[in-house]
Design a protein around this motif. Structure first.
Motif, PDB file in Angstrom:
ATOM      1  N   THR A 127       0.598  -1.193   0.034  1.00 19.94           N
ATOM      2  CA  THR A 127      -0.009  -0.107  -0.029  1.00 19.94           C
ATOM      3  C   THR A 127       0.914   1.031   0.022  1.00 19.94           C
ATOM      4  O   THR A 127       1.733   1.378   0.862  1.00 19.94           O
ATOM      5  N   ALA A 128       0.763   1.967  -0.971  1.00 23.30           N
ATOM      6  CA  ALA A 128       1.524   3.317  -1.151  1.00 23.30           C
ATOM      7  C   ALA A 128       0.364   4.504  -0.779  1.00 23.30           C
ATOM      8  O   ALA A 128      -0.677   4.583  -1.449  1.00 23.30           O
ATOM      9  N   VAL A 129       0.757   5.388   0.293  1.00 21.74           N
ATOM     10  CA  VAL A 129      -0.104   6.589   0.496  1.00 21.74           C
ATOM     11  C   VAL A 129       0.501   7.855   0.195  1.00 21.74           C
ATOM     12  O   VAL A 129       1.757   8.011   0.809  1.00 21.74           O
ATOM     13  N   ILE A 130       0.077   8.727  -0.825  1.00 26.54           N
ATOM     14  CA  ILE A 130       0.875   9.661  -1.027  1.00 26.54           C
ATOM     15  C   ILE A 130      -0.130  10.967  -0.997  1.00 26.54           C
ATOM     16  O   ILE A 130      -1.192  11.048  -1.400  1.00 26.54           O
ATOM     17  N   PRO A 131       0.331  11.944  -0.315  1.00 27.52           N
ATOM     18  CA  PRO A 131      -0.382  13.121   0.089  1.00 27.52           C
ATOM     19  C   PRO A 131      -0.405  14.021  -1.446  1.00 27.52           C
ATOM     20  O   PRO A 131       0.336  14.212  -2.240  1.00 27.52           O
ATOM     21  N   LEU A 132      -1.903  14.447  -1.574  1.00 28.84           N
ATOM     22  CA  LEU A 132      -1.936  15.412  -2.682  1.00 28.84           C
ATOM     23  C   LEU A 132      -2.081  16.766  -2.483  1.00 28.84           C
ATOM     24  O   LEU A 132      -2.506  17.190  -1.388  1.00 28.84           O
ATOM     25  N   PRO A 133      -1.456  17.807  -3.335  1.00 26.49           N
ATOM     26  CA  PRO A 133      -1.539  19.161  -3.126  1.00 26.49           C
ATOM     27  C   PRO A 133      -3.128  19.592  -3.177  1.00 26.49           C
ATOM     28  O   PRO A 133      -4.045  18.950  -3.637  1.00 26.49           O
ATOM     29  N   TYR A 134      -3.241  20.831  -2.781  1.00 29.18           N
ATOM     30  CA  TYR A 134      -4.712  21.110  -2.570  1.00 29.18           C
ATOM     31  C   TYR A 134      -5.289  21.540  -3.927  1.00 29.18           C
ATOM     32  O   TYR A 134      -4.296  22.197  -4.546  1.00 29.18           O
ATOM     33  N   GLU A 135      -6.221  21.151  -4.087  1.00 31.98           N
ATOM     34  CA  GLU A 135      -6.750  21.502  -5.613  1.00 31.98           C
ATOM     35  C   GLU A 135      -8.029  22.569  -5.395  1.00 31.98           C
ATOM     36  O   GLU A 135      -9.105  22.239  -4.792  1.00 31.98           O
ATOM     37  N   SER A 136      -7.770  23.615  -5.772  1.00 27.60           N
ATOM     38  CA  SER A 136      -8.371  24.804  -5.976  1.00 27.60           C
ATOM     39  C   SER A 136      -9.820  24.588  -6.736  1.00 27.60           C
ATOM     40  O   SER A 136      -9.714  23.758  -7.684  1.00 27.60           O
TER      41      SER A 136
END
Length: 557
Positions: free
Chosen positions: A547-556
């Motif tokens: 399992t790979a968990v990657i943070p995502l940038p804020y999506e405006s």
């Protein structure tokens, strides 16, 4: 006589005005003017309290105090309270007061602090500039218990002059402080830009920022605090020439509340010394929080609003005017830090694009050279095998040609897989479809599922693609099964890729030096390079799940 008294008052006011305009040093000016006032009026003792907006007072000037009031480094003038200060705080002291018997002198007599030189009363005059109340001027003389109306009027006029001069100096000091800070901000910005150009990792930014703050500014304390997973942690902290980084313990509940207050305020906020101690006091540092008179905290509005940052500095200044100048410059400084953070991200993206371009070039070269050679070798071996097998008896080299053909086909398959890893194709149809296609080429039946929809940056998509490729390769080589499951799940904050099988398991038992362990290490490094994490669960009965968990940038919007 009235004419002579009037002339004396004019001389006094003229002399005081000249004295007030001789210096921009507040302490020197007040000491000089109090002494000159006493000399011109025939009084013997005087002292001046400045009282800030919080009601805290400080005796900033005195002249010829009686011995009872200068004991223990003028402790009676620094501690306790008295009627004149209480009336000032209550707003009841608006004009010169004829007589107030001095509580400090009464305490001196009661507790036998020393000689009061027969001074028991004093006149009190509020210092003001327009509507702004600044403090108190007290004057006295031995045995004097009554001040005439003309004396009070003169003291009131002198107090207005002093108040106006103090306001001028206040504005001068604030502008001088502001100009000095902006000059330092320019030097800081230049140094930060140079440091960013040399940084290879965004994690180095907090340490770099606090070191440069300590070098270019006179704040004795600075800290960068970051919220992660709903808790605030100190990323870097500077105090008295030393730097601490990545303090593991989260802030206390009260410290978190204060951080939330700063973030919600959207602008720089003033912190008291007690609040600074509340935020950072749990960390055992080699200095006392009482060294700082106050602090300023400014939010760092990163693109991800759920993980804001806060920059906090401690200052030894008690002047609200100087602290307001610090606030203004700190807000500009926060913009520099945010811009530098974005520059680091862009630099990381540029490096990633350069790596992608190099992989694409290498993939083309391998395809045009080694891949074609292996394909030719496979055809040649097949032809030779056919020729040797057609003779009677069968030539002994036929079996060798068969082995060469099998090895060349396996090498060709591995080479095509390597080229596929170097130069991903099929991502245009989406990550899940690309992994399904890749698994099919490896002889695996891939069952895929997707939850949630959102766009993700190209570098994150390719990072997950690489992790998925390696996981499918491990399944093909080690699991002993012909099927795998893939699940891609999106939330507002993160992307989660899960690859599982029902094979032999045992991924965690592989030796660190083995080839398979190298693949696991590469997957973990890819996840960490994207700011995420990789978890591996493996059982000999139930298979392996990556399992790979990657943070995502804020999506405006």
């Amino acid at each position: 006589m009235p004419e002579e008294a009037g002339m004396q008052e004019m001389v006094t006011l003229k002399t005081i005005a000249e004295t007030l305009n001789t210096s921009n040093d507040l302490s020197l000016m007040l000491d000089t003017v109090v002494g000159k006032l006493l000399e011109l009026t025939g009084l013997t003792a005087g002292w001046l309290f400045l009282i800030d907006e919080r009601g805290e007072y400080a005796c900033v000037s005195d002249y010829n105090l009686p011995p009872a009031l200068i004991r223990n480094d003028k402790e009676p003038m620094r501690t306790g309270t008295c009627w004149c200060i209480n009336r000032f705080r209550d707003g009841r002291l608006q004009h010169a007061v004829n007589i107030i018997n001095c509580k400090r002198l009464e305490d001196a007599v009661e507790f036998k602090w020393g000689d009061t030189q027969d001074i028991t009363h004093h006149a009190t005059v509020p210092l003001r500039s327009g509507e702004r109340m600044l403090g108190l001027l007290n004057v006295a003389a031995p045995g004097k218990e009554v001040f005439s109306d003309s004396e009070l009027a003169l003291l009131q006029a002198v107090a207005y002059q002093i108040g106006s001069a103090m306001e001028r100096m206040r504005l001068y000091r604030a502008e001088q402080r502001r100009a000095e800070l902006y000059a330092r901000l320019g030097d800081f910005g230049t140094a930060l830009s140079l440091a960013i150009n040399e940084c290879t990792e965004s994690n180095a930014l907090p340490d770099t920022v606090v070191r440069l703050l300590g070098k270019h500014f006179d704040w004795p304390f600075a800290a960068l605090v970051q919220q992660t997973n709903s808790t605030f942690h100190i990323h870097a902290m500077y105090a008295h020439g030393e730097v601490w980084t990545d303090t593991p313990d989260p802030l206390s509940l009260e410290g978190t509340r204060l951080m939330d207050r700063i973030v919600d305020h959207y602008r720089a906020a003033i912190l008291s010394a007690d609040e600074l101690a509340e935020i950072f006091g749990q960390f055992r540092l080699e200095f006392q929080w009482g060294e700082f008179a106050s602090g300023v905290g400014v939010p760092l509005p990163y693109h991800a609003p759920e993980e804001p940052g806060v920059l906090i500095v401690g200052t030894e200044s008690r002047s609200l005017d100087l602290i307001r100048a610090d606030k203004e410059v700190l807000e500009a400084l926060a913009e520099h830090i945010i811009a530098s953070r974005e520059s680091l991200k862009l630099a990381d993206h540029r490096r990633e694009l350069a790596r992608l371009e190099e992989r694409n070039r290498l993939a083309r070269d391998l395809h045009d050279s080694v891949n074609q050679i292996l394909f030719s070798l496979s055809l040649t071996a097949k032809g030779a095998e056919s020729m040797l097998s057609g003779s009677e008896p069968v030539h002994p080299a036929a079996e060798v040609m068969r082995d060469i053909r099998a090895l060349s086909q396996e090498a060709l398959k591995e080479m095509r897989a390597l080229i596929m890893q170097l130069r991903p194709s099929g991502l245009e149809a989406g990550l899940v479809s690309a992994l399904q296609e890749y698994g099919a080429k490896q002889g695996l039946q891939v069952i895929a599922d997707r939850k949630g929809m959102r766009s993700i940056p190209r570098f994150i998509e390719e990072g997950l693609w690489r992790i998925g490729q390696e996981a499918l390769n491990n399944i093909r080589k080690h699991a002993g099964v012909s099927s795998a499951c893939i699940q891609l799940e999106f939330s507002e904050r993160e992307a989660k890729l899960t690859i599982s099988d029902r094979g032999k398991g045992g991924a965690k038992r592989r030796m660190p030096s083995s080839e398979s362990s190298l693949g696991l290490s590469i997957m973990r490094e890819r996840a960490q390079s994207l700011g995420g994490k990789l978890n591996i669960w493996s059982s000999s009965r139930k298979g392996t799940t990556v399992t790979a968990v990657i943070p995502l940038p804020y999506e405006s919007e």
